[in-house]
Design a protein around this motif. Sequence first.
Motif, PDB file in Angstrom:
ATOM      1  N   THR A   1     -41.668  37.124  24.649  1.00  0.00           N
ATOM      2  CA  THR A   1     -42.204  35.795  24.444  1.00  0.00           C
ATOM      3  C   THR A   1     -43.412  35.511  25.328  1.00  0.00           C
TER       4      THR A   1
ATOM      5  N   THR B   1     -46.525  35.475  20.609  1.00  0.00           N
ATOM      6  CA  THR B   1     -45.951  34.218  20.126  1.00  0.00           C
ATOM      7  C   THR B   1     -45.703  34.236  18.626  1.00  0.00           C
ATOM      8  N   GLU B   2     -46.343  35.182  17.911  1.00  0.00           N
ATOM      9  CA  GLU B   2     -46.139  35.306  16.480  1.00  0.00           C
ATOM     10  C   GLU B   2     -46.406  36.736  16.041  1.00  0.00           C
TER      11      GLU B   2
ATOM     12  N   SER C   1     -43.389  33.184  13.386  1.00  0.00           N
ATOM     13  CA  SER C   1     -43.195  32.979  14.820  1.00  0.00           C
ATOM     14  C   SER C   1     -42.129  33.930  15.355  1.00  0.00           C
ATOM     15  N   VAL C   2     -42.155  34.145  16.654  1.00  0.00           N
ATOM     16  CA  VAL C   2     -41.178  35.034  17.283  1.00  0.00           C
ATOM     17  C   VAL C   2     -39.754  34.523  17.062  1.00  0.00           C
ATOM     18  N   GLY C   3     -39.560  33.202  17.172  1.00  0.00           N
ATOM     19  CA  GLY C   3     -38.231  32.636  16.974  1.00  0.00           C
ATOM     20  C   GLY C   3     -37.713  32.841  15.568  1.00  0.00           C
ATOM     21  N   ARG C   4     -38.576  32.583  14.564  1.00  0.00           N
ATOM     22  CA  ARG C   4     -38.174  32.806  13.172  1.00  0.00           C
ATOM     23  C   ARG C   4     -37.945  34.277  12.892  1.00  0.00           C
ATOM     24  N   CYS C   5     -38.748  35.124  13.501  1.00  0.00           N
ATOM     25  CA  CYS C   5     -38.584  36.573  13.328  1.00  0.00           C
ATOM     26  C   CYS C   5     -37.231  37.024  13.866  1.00  0.00           C
ATOM     27  N   PHE C   6     -36.886  36.555  15.058  1.00  0.00           N
ATOM     28  CA  PHE C   6     -35.609  36.902  15.664  1.00  0.00           C
ATOM     29  C   PHE C   6     -34.450  36.402  14.798  1.00  0.00           C
ATOM     30  N   ALA C   7     -34.587  35.169  14.257  1.00  0.00           N
ATOM     31  CA  ALA C   7     -33.540  34.611  13.400  1.00  0.00           C
ATOM     32  C   ALA C   7     -33.399  35.415  12.112  1.00  0.00           C
TER      33      ALA C   7
ATOM     34  N   TRP D   1     -34.637  40.039  25.951  1.00  0.00           N
ATOM     35  CA  TRP D   1     -35.628  40.076  24.859  1.00  0.00           C
ATOM     36  C   TRP D   1     -36.953  39.670  25.487  1.00  0.00           C
TER      37      TRP D   1
END
Length: 311
Positions: A7, A11-12, A94-100, A4
């Motif tokens: 990152t 970042t968002e 955020s990228v992390g929340r998007c992925f989740a 992936w």
Amino acid sequence: MEEWDNTTTVTEFILVGLSRSPQVRAALFVLFLAIYLVAVVGNGLIVVLIVADSHLHTPMYFFLSNLSFIDFCYVTTSVPQMLIHFFTDRPTISVGRCFAQMSISLILGLTECLLLAVMAYDRFVAICSPLRYSLIMSPKVCIQLAVILWACPILMTLVTLLTLRLKMCGHNVVNHFKCEIQAVLKLACSDTHTNGIKMMVLSFFTLLLPFVFILVTYGRIGLAVLRIRSAEGRSKAFSICGSHLVVVGIFYGTALAMYLRPQAKTFTDREKFMAVFYGVVIPMVNPMIYSLRNRDVKGALWRMIGKKAKE
């Protein structure tokens, strides 16, 4: 395994949403808040009724409780965020929340596809092999099917997302109200042909095959119903399958139109509104279909109300 790979450059993500007009967004806030409350209360109530009422401790209602739980979770992954973003000029995630969010939505969507196929099989056994129903659809079998229903989508989602090559190169404006995987894929500056093939293969196995299985199953149910001589028997058989058929038609009609067709280079407003129907309206409609058309669910509700009144 491919990575992936976004990152380092993004970042968002900026979510475009459904409208830029403040007046339209205010009206949509009221509409979607009402839809969300109906979906949460309706699906939550069905789960509570099925768990609390012993009359509903049957395979059909066990799987129905799974469906309501999926719909409850599905709207909760996106609608609260969308309601907040209606009052934000630059909604970001955020990228992390998007992925989740993509992962959870994909798991829930795949699980519902498989669950509707299992519910069709349950109806097939109930109508075509009623004397062996309790043996074939035993509690042990139902639990095993539920484990498979949830484990397979989780595994498929992890494999799919972890093998996607997503290099954004600074592109971070998602033309959607949430992190929809197809909308995010369209931002990739790398070659997305392989990603598109992977998504088509995933859609084939998780959408088309279960849908064909449901069609074949209901074809056999239809032949069995035609052999029933009494009108009362036919009516009972159709009432058993009616609610499920309506849900299957709505869910698969929208899902197949979204995922099993050639994808454009950009995510269109038409696709966004289809996503609204698929991910927001259907979870609201499902409990209405089952509660208004199902005598057992209405009976359980009145028993619960009567019990609370006596207390």
